[in-house]
Motif scaffolding. Structure first.
Motif, PDB file in Angstrom:
ATOM      1  N   ILE A 166      -6.500  -4.172  -3.730  1.00 13.36           N
ATOM      2  CA  ILE A 166      -5.066  -3.973  -3.908  1.00 13.36           C
ATOM      3  C   ILE A 166      -4.348  -4.092  -2.566  1.00 13.36           C
ATOM      4  O   ILE A 166      -3.263  -4.681  -2.473  1.00 13.36           O
ATOM      5  N   TYR A 167      -4.959  -3.540  -1.517  1.00 13.62           N
ATOM      6  CA  TYR A 167      -4.380  -3.670  -0.174  1.00 13.62           C
ATOM      7  C   TYR A 167      -4.310  -5.136   0.242  1.00 13.62           C
ATOM      8  O   TYR A 167      -3.312  -5.594   0.798  1.00 13.62           O
ATOM      9  N   ALA A 168      -5.357  -5.906  -0.062  1.00 13.88           N
ATOM     10  CA  ALA A 168      -5.411  -7.310   0.336  1.00 13.88           C
ATOM     11  C   ALA A 168      -4.382  -8.145  -0.420  1.00 13.88           C
ATOM     12  O   ALA A 168      -3.715  -8.999   0.173  1.00 13.88           O
ATOM     13  N   ASN A 169      -4.246  -7.916  -1.731  1.00 17.56           N
ATOM     14  CA  ASN A 169      -3.291  -8.753  -2.462  1.00 17.56           C
ATOM     15  C   ASN A 169      -1.854  -8.376  -2.131  1.00 17.56           C
ATOM     16  O   ASN A 169      -0.969  -9.233  -2.090  1.00 17.56           O
ATOM     17  N   LEU A 170      -1.611  -7.101  -1.836  1.00 20.05           N
ATOM     18  CA  LEU A 170      -0.275  -6.706  -1.405  1.00 20.05           C
ATOM     19  C   LEU A 170       0.055  -7.315  -0.047  1.00 20.05           C
ATOM     20  O   LEU A 170       1.186  -7.782   0.195  1.00 20.05           O
ATOM     21  N   LYS A 171      -0.932  -7.348   0.827  1.00 17.75           N
ATOM     22  CA  LYS A 171      -0.748  -7.952   2.149  1.00 17.75           C
ATOM     23  C   LYS A 171      -0.427  -9.439   2.022  1.00 17.75           C
ATOM     24  O   LYS A 171       0.500  -9.947   2.663  1.00 17.75           O
ATOM     25  N   ALA A 172      -1.183 -10.139   1.179  1.00 18.80           N
ATOM     26  CA  ALA A 172      -0.926 -11.566   0.962  1.00 18.80           C
ATOM     27  C   ALA A 172       0.469 -11.782   0.400  1.00 18.80           C
ATOM     28  O   ALA A 172       1.197 -12.695   0.814  1.00 18.80           O
ATOM     29  N   PHE A 173       0.845 -10.969  -0.545  1.00 13.33           N
ATOM     30  CA  PHE A 173       2.154 -11.117  -1.189  1.00 13.33           C
ATOM     31  C   PHE A 173       3.289 -10.892  -0.198  1.00 13.33           C
ATOM     32  O   PHE A 173       4.249 -11.681  -0.135  1.00 13.33           O
ATOM     33  N   LEU A 174       3.186  -9.843   0.624  1.00 15.40           N
ATOM     34  CA  LEU A 174       4.260  -9.519   1.557  1.00 15.40           C
ATOM     35  C   LEU A 174       4.363 -10.536   2.692  1.00 15.40           C
ATOM     36  O   LEU A 174       5.463 -10.931   3.077  1.00 15.40           O
ATOM     37  N   VAL A 175       3.219 -10.970   3.233  1.00 17.36           N
ATOM     38  CA  VAL A 175       3.257 -11.956   4.309  1.00 17.36           C
ATOM     39  C   VAL A 175       3.851 -13.267   3.811  1.00 17.36           C
ATOM     40  O   VAL A 175       4.656 -13.913   4.503  1.00 17.36           O
ATOM     41  N   ASN A 176       3.503 -13.651   2.593  1.00 16.00           N
ATOM     42  CA  ASN A 176       4.070 -14.873   2.041  1.00 16.00           C
ATOM     43  C   ASN A 176       5.556 -14.731   1.754  1.00 16.00           C
ATOM     44  O   ASN A 176       6.290 -15.731   1.773  1.00 16.00           O
ATOM     45  N   ARG A 177       6.026 -13.527   1.491  1.00 14.76           N
ATOM     46  CA  ARG A 177       7.464 -13.346   1.298  1.00 14.76           C
ATOM     47  C   ARG A 177       8.222 -13.617   2.595  1.00 14.76           C
ATOM     48  O   ARG A 177       9.368 -14.084   2.559  1.00 14.76           O
ATOM     49  N   VAL A 178       7.615 -13.323   3.728  1.00 11.28           N
ATOM     50  CA  VAL A 178       8.260 -13.624   5.010  1.00 11.28           C
ATOM     51  C   VAL A 178       8.460 -15.126   5.151  1.00 11.28           C
ATOM     52  O   VAL A 178       9.550 -15.608   5.469  1.00 11.28           O
ATOM     53  N   MET A 236       4.172 -22.133   6.973  1.00  7.50           N
ATOM     54  CA  MET A 236       3.377 -21.232   7.807  1.00  7.50           C
ATOM     55  C   MET A 236       2.822 -20.069   6.998  1.00  7.50           C
ATOM     56  O   MET A 236       1.691 -19.621   7.226  1.00  7.50           O
ATOM     57  N   GLY A 237       3.605 -19.566   6.053  1.00  8.34           N
ATOM     58  CA  GLY A 237       3.111 -18.493   5.211  1.00  8.34           C
ATOM     59  C   GLY A 237       2.093 -18.982   4.199  1.00  8.34           C
ATOM     60  O   GLY A 237       1.004 -18.435   4.060  1.00  8.34           O
ATOM     61  N   LYS A 238       2.443 -20.045   3.484  1.00  4.35           N
ATOM     62  CA  LYS A 238       1.579 -20.525   2.404  1.00  4.35           C
ATOM     63  C   LYS A 238       0.289 -21.136   2.939  1.00  4.35           C
ATOM     64  O   LYS A 238      -0.779 -20.973   2.344  1.00  4.35           O
ATOM     65  N   SER A 239       0.380 -21.873   4.059  1.00  5.32           N
ATOM     66  CA  SER A 239      -0.806 -22.505   4.633  1.00  5.32           C
ATOM     67  C   SER A 239      -1.404 -21.700   5.775  1.00  5.32           C
ATOM     68  O   SER A 239      -2.193 -22.212   6.565  1.00  5.32           O
ATOM     69  N   ALA A 240      -1.003 -20.431   5.880  1.00  7.34           N
ATOM     70  CA  ALA A 240      -1.642 -19.463   6.784  1.00  7.34           C
ATOM     71  C   ALA A 240      -1.686 -19.946   8.224  1.00  7.34           C
ATOM     72  O   ALA A 240      -2.741 -19.967   8.856  1.00  7.34           O
ATOM     73  N   GLN A 241      -0.535 -20.311   8.761  1.00  6.83           N
ATOM     74  CA  GLN A 241      -0.453 -20.709  10.163  1.00  6.83           C
ATOM     75  C   GLN A 241      -0.023 -19.519  11.012  1.00  6.83           C
ATOM     76  O   GLN A 241       0.724 -18.650  10.555  1.00  6.83           O
ATOM     77  N   PHE A 242      -0.490 -19.498  12.240  1.00  6.92           N
ATOM     78  CA  PHE A 242      -0.121 -18.453  13.192  1.00  6.92           C
ATOM     79  C   PHE A 242       1.411 -18.335  13.260  1.00  6.92           C
ATOM     80  O   PHE A 242       2.099 -19.355  13.349  1.00  6.92           O
ATOM     81  N   PRO A 243       1.998 -17.127  13.229  1.00  2.00           N
ATOM     82  CA  PRO A 243       1.359 -15.808  13.141  1.00  2.00           C
ATOM     83  C   PRO A 243       1.314 -15.251  11.715  1.00  2.00           C
ATOM     84  O   PRO A 243       1.068 -14.062  11.537  1.00  2.00           O
ATOM     85  N   LEU A 244       1.565 -16.092  10.714  1.00  2.00           N
ATOM     86  CA  LEU A 244       1.556 -15.632   9.320  1.00  2.00           C
ATOM     87  C   LEU A 244       0.206 -15.907   8.658  1.00  2.00           C
ATOM     88  O   LEU A 244       0.127 -16.102   7.445  1.00  2.00           O
ATOM     89  N   HIS A 245      -0.852 -15.883   9.457  1.00  2.00           N
ATOM     90  CA  HIS A 245      -2.190 -16.202   8.964  1.00  2.00           C
ATOM     91  C   HIS A 245      -2.950 -14.980   8.478  1.00  2.00           C
ATOM     92  O   HIS A 245      -4.032 -15.123   7.894  1.00  2.00           O
ATOM     93  N   VAL A 246      -2.423 -13.796   8.717  1.00  2.00           N
ATOM     94  CA  VAL A 246      -3.231 -12.578   8.610  1.00  2.00           C
ATOM     95  C   VAL A 246      -3.673 -12.271   7.188  1.00  2.00           C
ATOM     96  O   VAL A 246      -4.636 -11.522   6.977  1.00  2.00           O
ATOM     97  N   TRP A 247      -3.005 -12.854   6.190  1.00  2.00           N
ATOM     98  CA  TRP A 247      -3.356 -12.526   4.808  1.00  2.00           C
ATOM     99  C   TRP A 247      -4.617 -13.237   4.334  1.00  2.00           C
ATOM    100  O   TRP A 247      -5.329 -12.726   3.454  1.00  2.00           O
ATOM    101  N   LEU A 248      -4.911 -14.409   4.905  1.00  2.00           N
ATOM    102  CA  LEU A 248      -5.948 -15.250   4.317  1.00  2.00           C
ATOM    103  C   LEU A 248      -7.358 -14.665   4.419  1.00  2.00           C
ATOM    104  O   LEU A 248      -8.101 -14.674   3.431  1.00  2.00           O
ATOM    105  N   PRO A 249      -7.799 -14.130   5.571  1.00  2.00           N
ATOM    106  CA  PRO A 249      -9.155 -13.551   5.601  1.00  2.00           C
ATOM    107  C   PRO A 249      -9.323 -12.397   4.617  1.00  2.00           C
ATOM    108  O   PRO A 249     -10.383 -12.255   3.994  1.00  2.00           O
ATOM    109  N   ASP A 250      -8.290 -11.573   4.456  1.00  2.00           N
ATOM    110  CA  ASP A 250      -8.393 -10.449   3.531  1.00  2.00           C
ATOM    111  C   ASP A 250      -8.411 -10.891   2.076  1.00  2.00           C
ATOM    112  O   ASP A 250      -8.800 -10.120   1.195  1.00  2.00           O
TER     113      ASP A 250
END
Length: 698
Positions: A166-178, A236-250
């Motif tokens: 749940i933490y990981a999917n929330l993180k992915a969702f919020l980072v992609n919203r940016v 950058m968010g969708k393709s996980a580019q720096f600095p919006l990459h943090v969601w992808l490993p999780d």
């Protein structure tokens, strides 16, 4: 509607029907019919894509509206398709990889209670991605863009009883919203300037606005630069580019099949496709292209460094995805859009292969994902071993394999680029060759060769000293159920060897997985071997993308590369003599020496450079910074607004304070309302006196 238009509709609607069937009627259909229906309909979508590909290659391109959703202020919001050569490449890649993942899921998720729900999600994911790549307008693009983000949220958190998921999917969702906020601003700016959201109209009129100033208060940016950078922030968010990459490993918290689908052919490649589609806009801004190139270079190199220290087999492949997405982004910045799409295609096959091979290993290891607890699996899992080797060789750019042709083309395109930042980008992608080879074969050797480190009581559950708490949510993770993919999320407190139940029992040996697991591996290994050799000529140096991708006259990297190209065979032979090949060979040899011959050396390096290791282990502290600055800042701001704004200002002053003020005034007024006539007469006399006095003053 023509037969071909019906075929266009069939491609995205077939997976949608499968998703509805499995999602709404899964309990009635049961497990077998749920996977039969969804797989059959994805196969129908793939076959239809092949037929459309044949039609497009015959010269038939479609750009039209399928359905008009609404009209507002003269602007139409429509569902429409643009079927050209760029689109059909994406359609074929998405449907084929999705089909392989669907088949693989039969074996991998066979015992999971959410079996039908998972098939519903992955079919819905396929539908969303197809709507994105087939769009002919920004509205439908944004719909597909958000839909894949939503379904990825559901898939990453598929095991919703695990707080780490749940933490990981929330993180992915919020980072992609940016990123999506910037993307939406870019689309809004397009509508403001061009008055339409149709690709063809915007592209046709883009050059006439090349020197305009963006209508953004307080800045004097070039219009095209502003539009392109805002759109790229979405990428950058969708393709996980720096600095919006943090969601992808999780996102590895999701089951392995969706890791392959998200990271290989669909969600993370959406940003690459979008920038390639927007080439008529990006070609009008060198500033935007330089920005794209530098961001990609940082991602390609520095995310690769993080792959070196990972011990979770899926996370090694995940950081590899981050690095390869950086390579694609660098190619976009060098105006080598066709090379980026070419690498997207080759990468989809060998990266899906590596993820699914990792899942096969995880199943054989009874859901132990730590590569330090493996070793010697080659003799137990020959099919998984050979396919994983093919995927690894393709990933590092071995001559004659698919990855070589696309990766070498990226390096050459960046070398020929004259844009600011090209020098740094060239260094990053060349250095990344050694890094990629090292971490890829570190994983390969630790998993398939060397000493067997599984099934021993003293080994199970150990070597978790690197696992640290990075999230107060994750720290309270419940024990994993029998179908979990992992030991634990790296943010979970370390587990002792008696506190988890993953891994082989003492004396137990792994074995090859069922045919529904290894068949997709074999089918993905074939294009990983040969597709680059057979497609590089038309895709990069022919006229395949002539009507789908635009390159300006000032960007001649691809033209210069074409002059030096003498065929796929000659390119591979030449590749045996150039620096990237020797760097890749050096990375493989170093990994072999470090982890098979002298395993004491990595431990000594870790002790000697503990500061660097700590930096990498903490992922450059991006997660901690985000937790402290953004999450902590948001919590602090909300706490202040609650205590001061809500409690003191609104409740204390405005609500309760107003009530107290009314009460005080009422108490004063009440003293004048006595009911005695002489009091009222006296008040009238005093009032007349005051009025006469005031009149005399003026």
């Amino acid at each position: 509607m023509s037969n071909m238009q019906n075929l266009y509709l069939l491609v995205p609607l077939a997976p949608l029907v499968g998703a509805i069937a499995a999602g709404l009627f899964g309990k009635v259909l049961g497990r077998n019919w749920s996977h039969r229906i969804t797989i059959l309909l994805v196969a129908v979508s793939f076959v239809a894509s092949l037929m459309i590909f044949r039609d497009v290659m015959a010269g038939n391109i479609f750009n039209g509206t399928v359905y008009q959703w609404l009209t507002s202020g003269g602007t139409s919001f429509e569902v429409g398709f643009l079927i050209d050569r760029l689109t059909v490449v994406m359609m074929l890649v998405v449907t084929f990889v999705s089909l392989m993942v669907h088949i693989y899921t039969i074996g991998y998720m066979s015992e999971d209670a959410g079996y039908q729900r998972f098939f519903c999600y992955i079919s819905l994911f396929t539908f969303s991605m197809l709507m994105l790549v087939m769009a002919n307008n920004f509205v439908q693009l944004f719909f597909g863009w958000e839909a894949v983000g939503l379904v990825s949220y559901l898939l990453i958190g598929f095991w919703y009883d695990r707080p780490t998921a749940i933490y990981a999917n929330l993180k992915a969702f919020l980072v992609n919203r940016v990123g999506d906020f910037g993307f939406l601003l870019g689309i809004g700016l397009v509508l403001m300037v061009f008055g339409t959201l149709q690709y063809d109209v915007v592209f046709a009129n883009a050059a006439s606005h090349a020197n305009d100033i963006a209508p953004i208060p307080g800045v004097s940016w070039n219009l095209m630069t502003a539009i392109c950078i805002l759109l790229f922030i979405g990428a950058m968010g969708k393709s996980a580019q720096f600095p919006l990459h943090v969601w992808l490993p999780d996102s590895m918290e999701g089951p392995t099949p969706i890791s392959a689908l998200i990271h290989a052919a669909t969600m993370v490649t959406a940003g690459i496709f979008m920038v390639a589609r927007m080439s008529p806009l990006f070609e009008l801004s060198d500033t935007a292209l330089s920005f794209v190139m530098i961001i990609g270079a940082i991602t390609a190199l520095f995310m690769g460094f993080l792959g070196i220290i990972q011990n979770d087999i899926k996370r090694v492949v995940a950081y590899s995805t981050l690095s390869q997405l950086g390579y694609m982004t660098v190619a976009l910045g060098a105006s080598a859009y066709s090379v980026a799409i070419f690498h997207l295609m080759t990468h989809a096959f060998f990266k899906a292969l590596l993820f699914l091979a990792a899942g096969s290993v995880i199943m054989a290891m009874h859901h132990d994902q730590d590569i330090r607890n493996m070793g010697g699996l080659r003799k137990y899992m020959p099919i998984t071993w050979i396919t994983a080797l093919i995927g690894s060789l393709a990933l590092i750019g071995t001559p004659f394999l698919s990855g070589f042709y696309s990766k070498e083309s990226i390096i050459e395109a960046v070398k020929l680029s004259q844009l600011p930042g090209a020098g740094f980008a060239y260094f990053a992608v060349v250095a990344g060759v050694f890094v990629t080879a090292f971490y890829s074969f570190r994983m390969y050797f630790l998993v398939f060769h060397g000493k067997e480190r599984f099934g021993l009581p003293e080994d199970r559950g150990q070597k978790t000293e690197d696992r640290k708490v990075i999230s107060p949510v994750a720290a309270h993770s419940a024990p994993h159920d029998a179908h979990d993919d992992a030991h634990a999320h790296p943010s979970v407190l370390s587990l002792s060897k008696d506190e988890h139940h993953h891994g082989l029992a003492p004396g137990q040996k792994p074995h090859e997985t069922p045919w529904v697991i290894w068949l997709p591996l074999v089918l993905l290994a074939i294009p990983s071997l040969v597709i680059g050799y057979f497609t590089i000529q038309p895709m990069l140096f022919g006229d395949y993308f002539r009507e789908a991708i635009f390159v300006g006259h000032g960007h001649q990297a691809m033209a210069e590369m074409k002059e030096g190209f003498h065929g796929a065979f000659a390119m591979a032979i030449h590749g045996l003599t150039i620096l990237p090949f020797w760097l890749a060979l050096g990375g493989v040899a170093t990994a072999w020496f470090f982890y098979l011959k002298r395993p004491d050396i990595p431990a000594a390096i870790k002790r000697r450079f503990n500061g660097i290791y700590t930096l990498l282990d903490n992922k450059y502290y991006f997660d901690r910074f985000n937790d402290w600055f953004f999450a902590g800042g948001a919590r602090g701001a909300s706490g202040f607004l609650w205590k001061f704004g809500d409690v003191k200002l609104i409740d204390g002053l405005m609500v309760n304070g107003t009530a107290r003020l009314v009460g005080m005034l009422s108490g004063v007024v009440r003293r004048f309302q006595t009911g005695y006539i002489y009091h009222y007469a006296f008040s009238m006399i005093i009032g007349v006196f005051v009025l006469l006095t005031v009149r005399d003053w003026f």
